[in-house]
Design an enzyme around this catalytic site. Structure first.
Site, PDB file in Angstrom:
ATOM      1  N   TYR A 152     -36.063  -9.330   7.994  1.00 53.86           N
ATOM      2  CA  TYR A 152     -34.911  -8.584   8.462  1.00 53.86           C
ATOM      3  C   TYR A 152     -35.480  -7.660   9.538  1.00 53.86           C
ATOM      4  O   TYR A 152     -36.478  -6.967   9.307  1.00 53.86           O
ATOM      5  CB  TYR A 152     -34.289  -7.722   7.369  1.00 53.86           C
TER       6      TYR A 152
ATOM      7  N   CYS B  71     -36.341  -4.052   8.411  1.00 48.85           N
ATOM      8  CA  CYS B  71     -37.118  -3.859   7.177  1.00 48.85           C
ATOM      9  C   CYS B  71     -38.480  -3.264   7.513  1.00 48.85           C
ATOM     10  O   CYS B  71     -39.243  -3.846   8.277  1.00 48.85           O
ATOM     11  CB  CYS B  71     -37.287  -5.200   6.464  1.00 48.85           C
TER      12      CYS B  71
ATOM     13  N   PHE C 218     -41.222  -2.972   5.792  1.00 47.12           N
ATOM     14  CA  PHE C 218     -42.373  -3.747   5.362  1.00 47.12           C
ATOM     15  C   PHE C 218     -42.554  -4.994   6.206  1.00 47.12           C
ATOM     16  O   PHE C 218     -43.669  -5.474   6.386  1.00 47.12           O
ATOM     17  CB  PHE C 218     -42.277  -4.060   3.871  1.00 47.12           C
ATOM     18  N   CYS C 219     -41.462  -5.516   6.741  1.00 47.12           N
ATOM     19  CA  CYS C 219     -41.583  -6.585   7.740  1.00 47.12           C
ATOM     20  C   CYS C 219     -42.266  -6.015   8.977  1.00 47.12           C
ATOM     21  O   CYS C 219     -43.126  -6.664   9.598  1.00 47.12           O
ATOM     22  CB  CYS C 219     -40.205  -7.128   8.119  1.00 47.12           C
TER      23      CYS C 219
END
Length: 332
Positions: free
Chosen positions: A105, A108, A110-111
């Protein structure tokens, strides 16, 4: 009108219903009785505490690089006059994976942490933006959260685990052997701090009031993968919902004043640098990349601008922008 209202309600409900479970597994005990599939899909991700085999479900304030290309041009122009721009650290050519695909996403954190790692090590990668409602892009996987990284066909999941496993692939024993036990312990400590503390103070800040909540969802909806109807619906309903969710998060994490908590967190990080350019010394380590990745999406929102103006984080952040450099993401 009633039909449109019902459609909007249905979209929001479907979008938001399983998010708390789909992406981070964050406990919903402190959240209001609003089901959020998309909201939390965009704002939650998974992380594994470094040095542990236990997967933790951690709240993920939305993340992405926020299209800083224009700002980076200015930064590089100034840097070229005043300091040497740090070189990236690409791995040996024979160890670079042939194909890397990130399912994400855009909003996001953490992405974004994974992307900071890939960018710094100059590993070319493709991005597949996942629709947080249908998730059709990851129907092939039994794992229904993001980020997912395919490395030459092998599926890696969970941001911290992805970085560790990919590091082992491209560096092997170098990661362990190149650092002392003390340095390694410090790096792990601050990587855990990012996952277990820093991310928790971000959401109450980006949804602090209605105008900041709308600003955040303007970004989320413009950069995510939704239909026109989903985009319009989620922007306004999502901003309203997350404004109230953020108040519960403040209570859960004992946050009295959002900005104070944010400023204290980044000042704690600057103190940890202890005069060094990076926590890793003369070049970033995994903790530097984790902090940078999580902060990057908010940098040019109101909360991020306030953070840079009111704390000492700005110099380190600029050094990280220079060190990470341009994205190694491959154009579609």
């Amino acid at each position: 009108m009633r039909r449109a209202s019902t459609l909007a309600s249905s979209v929001i409900s479907r979008t938001i219903t399983s998010t708390l479970h789909d992406c981070s597994g964050l406990s919903t005990t402190s959240a209001p009785t609003i089901n959020h599939r998309f909201l939390h899909a965009a704002l939650f991700g998974t992380t594994t505490s470094t040095g542990s085999s236990n997967t933790r479900r951690v709240f993920n304030p939305f993340s992405t690089s926020l299209g800083v290309a224009g700002a980076l041009v200015s930064v590089y122009a100034v840097a070229s006059l005043s300091q040497e721009v740090l070189a990236k650290e690409p791995p040996p050519a024979e160890l670079v994976p042939k194909e890397v695909v990130l399912y994400q996403y855009e909003a996001c954190p953490f992405c974004n942490k994974v992307k900071a790692y890939l960018d710094y090590y100059d590993i070319p990668y493709k991005v597949v933006e996942v629709n947080p409602i249908s998730k059709k892009e990851i129907k092939w996987s039994d794992y229904k959260k993001v980020p997912i990284l395919l490395v030459d066909g092998e599926q890696l999941v969970d941001s911290s685990a992805i970085i560790d496993k990919l590091g082992n692939k491209i560096h092997g024993k170098e990661i362990v052997d190149s650092a002392s036990d003390k340095d390694d312990d410090e790096e792990k400590k601050w990587r855990r701090w990012v996952d277990n503390h820093l991310v928790h103070v971000l959401s109450p800040n980006i949804y602090r009031n209605t105008s900041e909540a709308l600003e955040s969802f303007e970004y989320i909806t413009n950069n995510g993968n939704f239909s026109f109807t989903e985009r319009i619906t989620v922007k306004y309903a999502g901003a309203a919902a997350m404004y109230f969710v953020s108040k519960n998060l403040k209570k859960k994490y004992n946050i009295t004043d959002e900005r104070t908590a944010l400023y204290e967190a980044v000042e704690t990080w600057v103190d940890a640098l202890n005069g060094r350019e990076f926590l890793g010394g003369s070049k970033p380590n995994l903790a530097d990349l984790a902090v940078f990745g999580v902060l990057r999406p908010i940098r040019y929102l109101r909360s991020g601008r306030d953070m840079v103006e009111q704390t000492r984080i700005g110099d380190w952040y600029t050094r990280m922008e220079n060190a990470v450099g341009e994205s190694s993401r491959m154009k579609a």
